[in-house]
Design a protein around this motif. Structure first.
Motif, PDB file in Angstrom:
ATOM      1  N   ASP A 147     -45.994  82.259 -52.141  1.00 43.79           N
ATOM      2  CA  ASP A 147     -44.531  82.210 -52.112  1.00 43.79           C
ATOM      3  C   ASP A 147     -44.027  81.734 -50.748  1.00 43.79           C
ATOM      4  O   ASP A 147     -43.041  80.994 -50.665  1.00 43.79           O
ATOM      5  CB  ASP A 147     -43.937  83.588 -52.425  1.00 43.79           C
ATOM      6  CG  ASP A 147     -44.101  83.967 -53.887  1.00 43.79           C
ATOM      7  OD1 ASP A 147     -44.310  83.045 -54.711  1.00 43.79           O
ATOM      8  OD2 ASP A 147     -44.028  85.161 -54.208  1.00 43.79           O
ATOM      9  N   GLN A 148     -44.697  82.142 -49.683  1.00 45.08           N
ATOM     10  CA  GLN A 148     -44.302  81.699 -48.351  1.00 45.08           C
ATOM     11  C   GLN A 148     -44.521  80.199 -48.186  1.00 45.08           C
ATOM     12  O   GLN A 148     -43.696  79.494 -47.598  1.00 45.08           O
ATOM     13  CB  GLN A 148     -45.110  82.448 -47.279  1.00 45.08           C
ATOM     14  CG  GLN A 148     -44.639  83.859 -46.995  1.00 45.08           C
ATOM     15  CD  GLN A 148     -45.420  84.477 -45.856  1.00 45.08           C
ATOM     16  OE1 GLN A 148     -46.586  84.838 -46.005  1.00 45.08           O
ATOM     17  NE2 GLN A 148     -44.785  84.585 -44.715  1.00 45.08           N
TER      18      GLN A 148
ATOM     19  N   ARG B 248     -41.831  78.407 -50.071  1.00 41.24           N
ATOM     20  CA  ARG B 248     -40.557  78.435 -49.338  1.00 41.24           C
ATOM     21  C   ARG B 248     -40.557  77.442 -48.179  1.00 41.24           C
ATOM     22  O   ARG B 248     -39.530  76.820 -47.883  1.00 41.24           O
ATOM     23  CB  ARG B 248     -40.272  79.850 -48.835  1.00 41.24           C
ATOM     24  CG  ARG B 248     -39.792  80.808 -49.921  1.00 41.24           C
ATOM     25  CD  ARG B 248     -39.168  82.067 -49.324  1.00 41.24           C
ATOM     26  NE  ARG B 248     -40.146  82.856 -48.592  1.00 41.24           N
ATOM     27  CZ  ARG B 248     -40.915  83.796 -49.144  1.00 41.24           C
ATOM     28  NH1 ARG B 248     -40.817  84.042 -50.447  1.00 41.24           N
ATOM     29  NH2 ARG B 248     -41.766  84.490 -48.418  1.00 41.24           N
TER      30      ARG B 248
ATOM     31  N   GLU C  35     -39.973  74.122 -49.700  1.00 42.71           N
ATOM     32  CA  GLU C  35     -38.595  74.029 -50.190  1.00 42.71           C
ATOM     33  C   GLU C  35     -37.615  73.824 -49.038  1.00 42.71           C
ATOM     34  O   GLU C  35     -36.644  73.068 -49.163  1.00 42.71           O
ATOM     35  CB  GLU C  35     -38.239  75.292 -50.980  1.00 42.71           C
ATOM     36  CG  GLU C  35     -38.897  75.330 -52.353  1.00 42.71           C
ATOM     37  CD  GLU C  35     -38.609  76.618 -53.107  1.00 42.71           C
ATOM     38  OE1 GLU C  35     -38.281  77.635 -52.438  1.00 42.71           O
ATOM     39  OE2 GLU C  35     -38.737  76.616 -54.357  1.00 42.71           O
ATOM     40  N   ASN C  36     -37.850  74.492 -47.926  1.00 41.34           N
ATOM     41  CA  ASN C  36     -37.004  74.313 -46.746  1.00 41.34           C
ATOM     42  C   ASN C  36     -37.123  72.889 -46.215  1.00 41.34           C
ATOM     43  O   ASN C  36     -36.112  72.260 -45.847  1.00 41.34           O
ATOM     44  CB  ASN C  36     -37.405  75.309 -45.658  1.00 41.34           C
ATOM     45  CG  ASN C  36     -36.523  75.197 -44.434  1.00 41.34           C
ATOM     46  OD1 ASN C  36     -35.323  75.441 -44.474  1.00 41.34           O
ATOM     47  ND2 ASN C  36     -37.120  74.808 -43.303  1.00 41.34           N
TER      48      ASN C  36
ATOM     49  N   GLN D  89     -35.242  70.536 -48.551  1.00 38.82           N
ATOM     50  CA  GLN D  89     -33.798  70.692 -48.454  1.00 38.82           C
ATOM     51  C   GLN D  89     -33.211  69.876 -47.296  1.00 38.82           C
ATOM     52  O   GLN D  89     -32.102  69.352 -47.403  1.00 38.82           O
ATOM     53  CB  GLN D  89     -33.442  72.165 -48.271  1.00 38.82           C
ATOM     54  CG  GLN D  89     -31.940  72.432 -48.172  1.00 38.82           C
ATOM     55  CD  GLN D  89     -31.634  73.901 -47.960  1.00 38.82           C
ATOM     56  OE1 GLN D  89     -32.531  74.745 -48.017  1.00 38.82           O
ATOM     57  NE2 GLN D  89     -30.382  74.217 -47.706  1.00 38.82           N
TER      58      GLN D  89
END
Length: 238
Positions: free
Chosen positions: A206-207, A210, A213-214, A217
């Motif tokens: 999950d890290q 993320r 995903e960051n 973005q």
């Protein structure tokens, strides 16, 4: 020519480590002796043309990193004598870009422009827009040092790279545009490398997701965003 052999490493990891950990870059003769010594042990197992290409490429690099540019040029030319664009585009355009740069750094601008012309002539041989961007950046560096103007004939290449990789830049002044693309690409290529390296320390999936995903973005380059999206999907479906 057995072009399949281009995709395998020429030097094993232990030789690479010895070259760059134990031998200083300025001692290029010791590096070259080490390369030649290992090369003799694999010469009979390789296609002779591929062997010569890889050997001269590696020796050229030893000279290149020691700033011995005239000697590097000699070996890079020997690579291009046998290597054609369709054999292995990535290596071909890497060597051409180094021929452009080495000649520029010793102020042999006519030679640099000659190799720029060769690169642009065969640029369609590569499907990689990063190869195309690399040649464009080498070209504008020669233009800047030689105080010459951008050839408008090459402007469509800039437009193609912008569209194909999804850069935020638009074509205005060609030199400024290419330099802006170079900077943007350098920044986000480095950020992506940092994200991928962080996976070594992050055991939590999950890290890692993320982190990608960051990156996605904030990244302004579509190609890198798509890469991050693919990395996210792979980890979500493991």
């Amino acid at each position: 020519m057995n072009t399949d052999q281009f995709t395998s490493d020429f030097l094993p990891k232990e030789i690479v480590l010895k070259l760059y950990r134990d031998v200083p870059i300025w001692d290029y003769q010791q590096q070259i002796d080490l390369v030649n010594s290992y090369a003799e042990t694999v010469k009979e197992t390789m296609d002779p043309d591929v062997f010569d290409i890889k050997l001269h490429h590696q020796i050229g690099f030893c000279y290149w990193q020691a700033d011995a540019h005239p000697q590097a040029i000699v070996h890079y030319k020997k690579v291009i004598e046998k290597l054609k664009p369709h054999h292995y585009p990535f290596l071909y355009f890497n060597v051409i870009s180094l021929l452009i740069r080495c000649n520029r750094l010793i102020a042999e601008f006519s030679e640099s422009f000659y190799w720029c012309g060769i690169a642009f002539k065969y640029l369609e041989a590569t499907t990689s827009s990063f190869d195309k961007l690399n040649i464009l950046t080498e070209y504008v560096d020669v233009l800047a040092d030689a105080n010459e103007s951008f050839n408008k004939e090459y402007e469509p290449i800039i437009k193609y790279v912008i569209a194909d990789l999804g850069f935020p830049e638009t074509l205005t002044d060609p030199l400024e545009t290419v330099n802006a693309m170079r900077t943007t690409n350098h920044i986000w290529n480095r950020k992506l490398s940092d994200v991928e390296l962080s996976q070594v320390h992050l055991e939590d999936t999950d890290q890692i997701i993320r982190a990608f995903e960051n990156f996605k973005q904030h990244c302004p380059i579509e190609w890198y965003r798509n890469y991050a999206e693919n990395a996210i999907n792979i980890r979500k479906h493991k």
